[in-house]
Motif scaffolding. Structure first.
Motif, PDB file in Angstrom:
ATOM      1  N   ILE A 194       0.833  -1.193   0.000  1.00  0.00           N
ATOM      2  CA  ILE A 194       0.000   0.000   0.000  1.00  0.00           C
ATOM      3  C   ILE A 194       0.871   1.249   0.000  1.00  0.00           C
ATOM      4  O   ILE A 194       1.850   1.336   0.746  1.00  0.00           O
ATOM      5  CB  ILE A 194      -1.018  -0.045   1.169  1.00  0.00           C
ATOM      6  CG1 ILE A 194      -2.077   1.029   1.008  1.00  0.00           C
ATOM      7  CG2 ILE A 194      -0.349   0.024   2.512  1.00  0.00           C
ATOM      8  CD1 ILE A 194      -3.398   0.654   1.646  1.00  0.00           C
ATOM      9  N   ASP A 195       0.548   2.178  -0.865  1.00  0.00           N
ATOM     10  CA  ASP A 195       1.296   3.427  -0.936  1.00  0.00           C
ATOM     11  C   ASP A 195       0.816   4.331   0.198  1.00  0.00           C
ATOM     12  O   ASP A 195      -0.374   4.651   0.279  1.00  0.00           O
ATOM     13  CB  ASP A 195       1.043   4.078  -2.299  1.00  0.00           C
ATOM     14  CG  ASP A 195       1.869   5.335  -2.488  1.00  0.00           C
ATOM     15  OD1 ASP A 195       2.631   5.380  -3.461  1.00  0.00           O
ATOM     16  OD2 ASP A 195       1.755   6.277  -1.662  1.00  0.00           O
ATOM     17  N   VAL A 196       1.766   4.753   1.069  1.00  0.00           N
ATOM     18  CA  VAL A 196       1.358   5.509   2.262  1.00  0.00           C
ATOM     19  C   VAL A 196       0.855   6.908   1.933  1.00  0.00           C
ATOM     20  O   VAL A 196       0.241   7.555   2.766  1.00  0.00           O
ATOM     21  CB  VAL A 196       2.483   5.638   3.310  1.00  0.00           C
ATOM     22  CG1 VAL A 196       2.683   4.331   4.036  1.00  0.00           C
ATOM     23  CG2 VAL A 196       3.767   6.139   2.700  1.00  0.00           C
ATOM     24  N   ASN A 197       1.122   7.383   0.737  1.00  0.00           N
ATOM     25  CA  ASN A 197       0.673   8.719   0.382  1.00  0.00           C
ATOM     26  C   ASN A 197      -0.661   8.715  -0.360  1.00  0.00           C
ATOM     27  O   ASN A 197      -1.535   9.513  -0.078  1.00  0.00           O
ATOM     28  CB  ASN A 197       1.734   9.405  -0.486  1.00  0.00           C
ATOM     29  CG  ASN A 197       3.039   9.549   0.255  1.00  0.00           C
ATOM     30  OD1 ASN A 197       3.051   9.852   1.450  1.00  0.00           O
ATOM     31  ND2 ASN A 197       4.140   9.303  -0.416  1.00  0.00           N
ATOM     32  N   SER A 198      -0.793   7.771  -1.315  1.00  0.00           N
ATOM     33  CA  SER A 198      -2.009   7.748  -2.131  1.00  0.00           C
ATOM     34  C   SER A 198      -2.988   6.678  -1.674  1.00  0.00           C
ATOM     35  O   SER A 198      -4.126   6.660  -2.126  1.00  0.00           O
ATOM     36  CB  SER A 198      -1.633   7.501  -3.585  1.00  0.00           C
ATOM     37  OG  SER A 198      -1.086   6.196  -3.697  1.00  0.00           O
ATOM     38  N   PHE A 199      -2.543   5.783  -0.805  1.00  0.00           N
ATOM     39  CA  PHE A 199      -3.297   4.616  -0.321  1.00  0.00           C
ATOM     40  C   PHE A 199      -3.618   3.640  -1.451  1.00  0.00           C
ATOM     41  O   PHE A 199      -4.463   2.771  -1.318  1.00  0.00           O
ATOM     42  CB  PHE A 199      -4.610   5.003   0.399  1.00  0.00           C
ATOM     43  CG  PHE A 199      -4.480   6.113   1.413  1.00  0.00           C
ATOM     44  CD1 PHE A 199      -3.272   6.394   2.024  1.00  0.00           C
ATOM     45  CD2 PHE A 199      -5.578   6.880   1.772  1.00  0.00           C
ATOM     46  CE1 PHE A 199      -3.150   7.414   2.964  1.00  0.00           C
ATOM     47  CE2 PHE A 199      -5.475   7.906   2.701  1.00  0.00           C
ATOM     48  CZ  PHE A 199      -4.257   8.182   3.297  1.00  0.00           C
ATOM     49  N   GLU A 200      -2.903   3.768  -2.568  1.00  0.00           N
ATOM     50  CA  GLU A 200      -3.127   2.837  -3.676  1.00  0.00           C
ATOM     51  C   GLU A 200      -2.465   1.507  -3.392  1.00  0.00           C
ATOM     52  O   GLU A 200      -1.425   1.435  -2.764  1.00  0.00           O
ATOM     53  CB  GLU A 200      -2.526   3.427  -4.970  1.00  0.00           C
ATOM     54  CG  GLU A 200      -3.518   4.236  -5.757  1.00  0.00           C
ATOM     55  CD  GLU A 200      -2.844   5.032  -6.845  1.00  0.00           C
ATOM     56  OE1 GLU A 200      -1.776   4.584  -7.330  1.00  0.00           O
ATOM     57  OE2 GLU A 200      -3.373   6.107  -7.185  1.00  0.00           O
ATOM     58  N   ARG A 201      -3.089   0.454  -3.881  1.00  0.00           N
ATOM     59  CA  ARG A 201      -2.549  -0.879  -3.668  1.00  0.00           C
ATOM     60  C   ARG A 201      -1.882  -1.392  -4.921  1.00  0.00           C
ATOM     61  O   ARG A 201      -2.426  -1.251  -6.014  1.00  0.00           O
ATOM     62  CB  ARG A 201      -3.684  -1.833  -3.276  1.00  0.00           C
ATOM     63  CG  ARG A 201      -4.319  -1.432  -1.961  1.00  0.00           C
ATOM     64  CD  ARG A 201      -5.523  -2.281  -1.658  1.00  0.00           C
ATOM     65  NE  ARG A 201      -6.058  -1.907  -0.350  1.00  0.00           N
ATOM     66  CZ  ARG A 201      -6.985  -2.607   0.280  1.00  0.00           C
ATOM     67  NH1 ARG A 201      -7.481  -3.698  -0.254  1.00  0.00           N
ATOM     68  NH2 ARG A 201      -7.413  -2.207   1.465  1.00  0.00           N
ATOM     69  N   THR A 202      -0.697  -1.963  -4.767  1.00  0.00           N
ATOM     70  CA  THR A 202      -0.011  -2.538  -5.922  1.00  0.00           C
ATOM     71  C   THR A 202       0.451  -3.952  -5.591  1.00  0.00           C
ATOM     72  O   THR A 202       0.651  -4.290  -4.431  1.00  0.00           O
ATOM     73  CB  THR A 202       1.222  -1.712  -6.339  1.00  0.00           C
ATOM     74  OG1 THR A 202       1.978  -1.431  -5.148  1.00  0.00           O
ATOM     75  CG2 THR A 202       0.840  -0.433  -7.026  1.00  0.00           C
ATOM     76  N   GLU A 203       0.640  -4.726  -6.654  1.00  0.00           N
ATOM     77  CA  GLU A 203       1.122  -6.093  -6.447  1.00  0.00           C
ATOM     78  C   GLU A 203       2.639  -6.094  -6.515  1.00  0.00           C
ATOM     79  O   GLU A 203       3.221  -5.535  -7.434  1.00  0.00           O
ATOM     80  CB  GLU A 203       0.541  -7.014  -7.516  1.00  0.00           C
ATOM     81  CG  GLU A 203      -0.857  -7.450  -7.164  1.00  0.00           C
ATOM     82  CD  GLU A 203      -1.378  -8.478  -8.142  1.00  0.00           C
ATOM     83  OE1 GLU A 203      -0.570  -9.282  -8.651  1.00  0.00           O
ATOM     84  OE2 GLU A 203      -2.587  -8.462  -8.388  1.00  0.00           O
ATOM     85  N   VAL A 204       3.275  -6.727  -5.555  1.00  0.00           N
ATOM     86  CA  VAL A 204       4.743  -6.815  -5.542  1.00  0.00           C
ATOM     87  C   VAL A 204       5.127  -8.208  -5.062  1.00  0.00           C
ATOM     88  O   VAL A 204       4.293  -8.933  -4.502  1.00  0.00           O
ATOM     89  CB  VAL A 204       5.377  -5.773  -4.588  1.00  0.00           C
ATOM     90  CG1 VAL A 204       5.227  -4.363  -5.130  1.00  0.00           C
ATOM     91  CG2 VAL A 204       4.766  -5.861  -3.188  1.00  0.00           C
ATOM     92  N   ASP A 205       6.396  -8.586  -5.259  1.00  0.00           N
ATOM     93  CA  ASP A 205       6.796  -9.872  -4.684  1.00  0.00           C
ATOM     94  C   ASP A 205       7.972  -9.751  -3.728  1.00  0.00           C
ATOM     95  O   ASP A 205       8.581 -10.725  -3.339  1.00  0.00           O
ATOM     96  CB  ASP A 205       7.037 -10.940  -5.759  1.00  0.00           C
ATOM     97  CG  ASP A 205       7.801 -10.388  -6.937  1.00  0.00           C
ATOM     98  OD1 ASP A 205       8.480  -9.358  -6.742  1.00  0.00           O
ATOM     99  OD2 ASP A 205       7.704 -10.972  -8.036  1.00  0.00           O
TER     100      ASP A 205
END
Lengths: 301, 470
Positions: B371-382
């Protein structure tokens, strides 16, 4: 429905929790016992944490051989009364060299009789956890100190790479030879300590209370004439004054303050009204700016 | 002398509040902290001024504590580059003792803010009235909320630089309330301030008569915190087994939540064995002369020692709970993880997971999202790097009893320790404990052909080993 417990009980619970963590996680912990008021509180907390058993660790006093006579008597009496396991260490090389704060100055004396002696004692005991009585309100460099503070095998502290410490979950993991300094009363203030001593009726040396004592002016402070080792010309200037001590250490390095406080409430009142910090009477910190930070990095508490 | 004793009595009964200050140097954070430390010292003087005049000996207390100096002190530390950390500061008012966790606000210090937030009940989020809500405000609010702080004081500072305008205040308040909704922050409070001049810090400002709320210190002093949030279910993580002689076997720890009484039916987890509470020794009641004081009951935050009716095998890391309200026990947990190490997190790597007193080996099997702490957007990572916050699936090598962090901060949190460097490399909050246990080695490795053949061989010829198929 949860009755909020008072701040002193919360502090007490936190300290007891920390002491029990140490006893559980380390194979050979030791508690530093310096005979002062903070040590008296720590000893009291340790007795509580493990009752009905005795604290499952030793108590170490690094005796610089220049402590107030009363401190030594007090220490030995407490050990006898409470039955804790006391280890006393003095630097034998320093004794041989006849190190004297009067002759060699406070820096050399502290380095050899305190810092070096402490390292010797810690190495000899091979302790993996060393419990100390430092508080975060005492000094700026301590405000950032962890409760479990990692030390490398040379007992050094690295302020820039401290382990993150969250909730009340402490990381005790170390390699052989490394150790952790543990500070169970980190979150207590000087006022909390005095209040607790008062409420729990904890024994402390009478040097904390005002009394007529023989003092001399020395390097800008008043120090007490405790024995014959004080240079004769200095001793000749002695006069009786109503004084007490706010901290206890080596008598030539511990400044007395003029006071009429002979009871705990009077001491607390005096403390609340004073604007100078607790360590003002301790000559060691005055040697240079940032002295405490440097000493800590070197391995002093 | 009556006065000091009254003062001591009052101090004895104070409670404690831990709060976090979020903001950067530019927001006037140091000034605000300096102001609170300074002005709370004034409170002592007020209370004691009567006595003070009694004894001329002490002279004037004349607070020499120069606030500017105090603030400068903080700044010079910053210049040395060592405030990239959490500093704890203390002050006392009439009703409370306060512990401030002072943390830096920049993004690269997210881990320090998380650390400071972990023990705080309240957060003060500073906003520069001229700038309004910035990216950092969103970040600070997100972290504060993630760490379960349910009281957020939005301190809109530097009101003097916007002519103490109510409109500015109301606009920022309106903007922030969207954030409150977005993040689901439970309790928010808004105060217009000028830390520099002390407006609405200790005393209500004459410059802002339109503000009808409390001054900051008064709010901190009177707000009701914690009581309504604490779980009432009894949770007792066993910290230490006290066995001074053959007749006594006590289980030491601090009550994480709820109330326990002598005679209560209890279950030991993860084993599931049941017994009853035989006695409770409350460490707080022990005195030098009497070290065997028994109580009938104990409640949250108390340091106690329990003994049980039956000889049950209980050791450090176990959790004692009421048999009527059991937490889930599993080795499979959904967690929010904050990565705190320079070395990235590796999936499937074995880490030590330390809870309030338990220590278990485990690994992260899957990252659901970062989760991006600034935009609260969620991304997939490994993989995760320093300061990354993510939702993960964690598998342990044995089951533990745990609660969701939202329900219980003590039994729902853990740290991650690297097994080689011994560093604390992560911090986690349990979101959900799986209903069932899972085989923690299921998919943790890809096997070579020869390993598979060996596995087949063992299963064929040594069925009594109960070896599982890989």
């Amino acid at each position: 429905m949860n009755s909020q417990i008072t701040h002193l009980k919360q502090l007490e619970a936190e300290s007891i929790y920390i002491l029990r963590e140490v006893a559980s996680e380390f194979s050979n912990p030791v508690m530093m016992y310096s005979v002062g008021k903070d040590s008296s509180v720590m000893l009291h907390l340790a007795m509580k944490a493990f009752a009905p058993a005795k604290p499952p660790f030793k108590f170490l006093h690094v005796d610089t051989t220049w402590k107030f006579k009363e401190m030594i008597e007090f220490r030995d009496n407490r050990a006898k009364e409470l039955g804790f396991d006391l280890v006393v260490h003095s630097n034998p090389t320093g004794i041989e060299m006849n190190i004297s704060p009067f002759e060699h100055g406070s820096k050399v004396h502290t380095d050899i009789m305190k810092t070096e002696a402490l390292k010797q004692a810690l190495n000899a005991g091979a302790y993996d956890a060393v419990i100390g009585g430092a508080r975060r309100d005492e000094e700026k460099s301590r405000a950032k100190e962890r409760i479990f503070s990692f030390r490398d095998k040379y007992h050094r502290w690295n302020p820039k790479s401290q382990r993150p410490e969250l909730w009340s979950i402490y990381n005790p993991a170390i390699q052989k030879g490394e150790s952790v300094r543990v500070f169970p009363i980190s979150n207590w203030t000087e006022l909390d300590i005095w209040q607790y001593i008062y409420l729990e009726d904890i024994a402390i040396p009478s040097l904390y209370f005002a009394k007529n004592r023989e003092v001399v002016e020395y390097e800008g402070t008043k120090i007490m004439v405790d024995d014959e080792r004080m240079p004769k010309e200095l001793r000749e200037t002695a006069k009786k004054e109503m004084v007490r001590f706010r901290t206890l250490g080596c008598y030539p390095l511990t400044g007395a303050i003029n006071s009429t406080a002979t009871t705990l409430p009077e001491i607390i009142k005096e403390m609340l009204l004073s604007t100078s910090s607790e360590r003002e009477g301790r000559l060691i910190d005055k040697d240079e700016v940032g002295a405490m930070e440097r000493k800590k990095i070197e391995g002093y508490f | 002398m009556e006065n000091i004793e009254a003062y001591l009595k009052e101090h004895e009964n104070k409670d404690m509040l831990r709060f976090l200050t979020c903001g950067s140097v530019d927001d006037g954070k140091s000034t605000l902290i300096g102001r609170m430390l300074y002005d709370s010292k004034m409170i002592f003087d007020d209370q004691l001024s009567a006595m003070e005049s009694e004894s001329k000996k002490y002279g004037t207390t004349g607070d020499k504590l120069d606030m500017a100096l105090l603030v400068d002190g903080l700044q010079s530390e910053r210049e040395q580059g060592i405030t990239i950390d959490v500093a704890y500061r203390f002050f006392t008012t009439e009703h409370r003792k306060f512990i401030i966790a002072d943390t830096p606000g920049h993004e690269q210090y997210t881990r320090n803010m998380v650390t400071g937030a972990s023990t705080a009940d309240v957060a003060i989020i500073l906003i520069d009235a001229r700038k309004g809500i910035l990216t950092q405000t969103r970040r600070h609010s997100f972290i504060v909320n993630l760490l379960g702080i349910e009281h957020v004081i939005v301190a809109i500072n530097k009101m003097d630089l916007v002519s103490f305008s109510e409109d500015v205040f109301l606009n920022i308040k309106k903007d922030y309330s969207q954030l409150v909704e977005e993040l689901n922050i439970k309790n928010s409070y808004y105060i217009p301030l000028s830390a520099l001049d002390g407006d609405n810090v200790v005393n209500l400002s004459e410059q802002m008569p339109w503000y009808k709320g409390k001054a900051l210190l008064n709010l901190l002093d009177t707000m009701s915190v914690g009581k309504e949030l604490k779980s009432e279910e009894f949770r007792f993580p066993v910290q230490y087994v006290n066995r001074p002689n053959l007749d006594f076997r006590g289980f030491c720890g601090t009550v994480a939540s709820g109330i326990v009484q002598v005679g209560d039916e209890i279950t030991v987890l993860p084993s599931g064995k049941t017994t009853k509470v035989k006695s409770i020794i409350n460490a707080h009641d022990i005195t030098e002369k009497n070290n065997n004081v028994e109580s009938n009951k104990a409640s949250a935050s108390m340091a106690i020692t329990l003994t049980t009716e039956d000889e049950v095998d209980i050791s450090r890391g176990d959790m004692i709970v009421h048999s009527k309200s059991l937490p889930r026990v599993s080795n499979s947990l959904k967690v929010m993880l904050v990565w705190m190490d320079e070395k990235p997190m590796e999936l499937m790597k074995s880490y030590n997971i330390k809870g309030v007193s338990s220590l278990v080996e485990g690994h992260f099997e899957h990252i659901n999202y970062k989760i991006d702490v600034n935009s609260f957007e969620r991304t997939e990572v490994d993989s995760l790097v320093l300061n990354d916050i993510s939702s993960c699936k964690m598998l342990l090598t044995r089951p533990i009893a745990a609660d969701a962090y939202g329900k219980n901060r003590l039994t729902g949190s853990f740290i991650v320790i690297d097994r080689v460097s011994n560093n604390t490399v992560g911090a986690g909050m349990i979101v959900n404990v799986a209903k069932r246990e899972e085989d923690s080695f299921k998919s943790s490795k890809t096997y070579t052909k020869s390993e598979k053949a060996l596995n087949q061989y063992i299963r064929d010829f040594f069925p009594e080993w109960n070896c599982k198929e890989v």
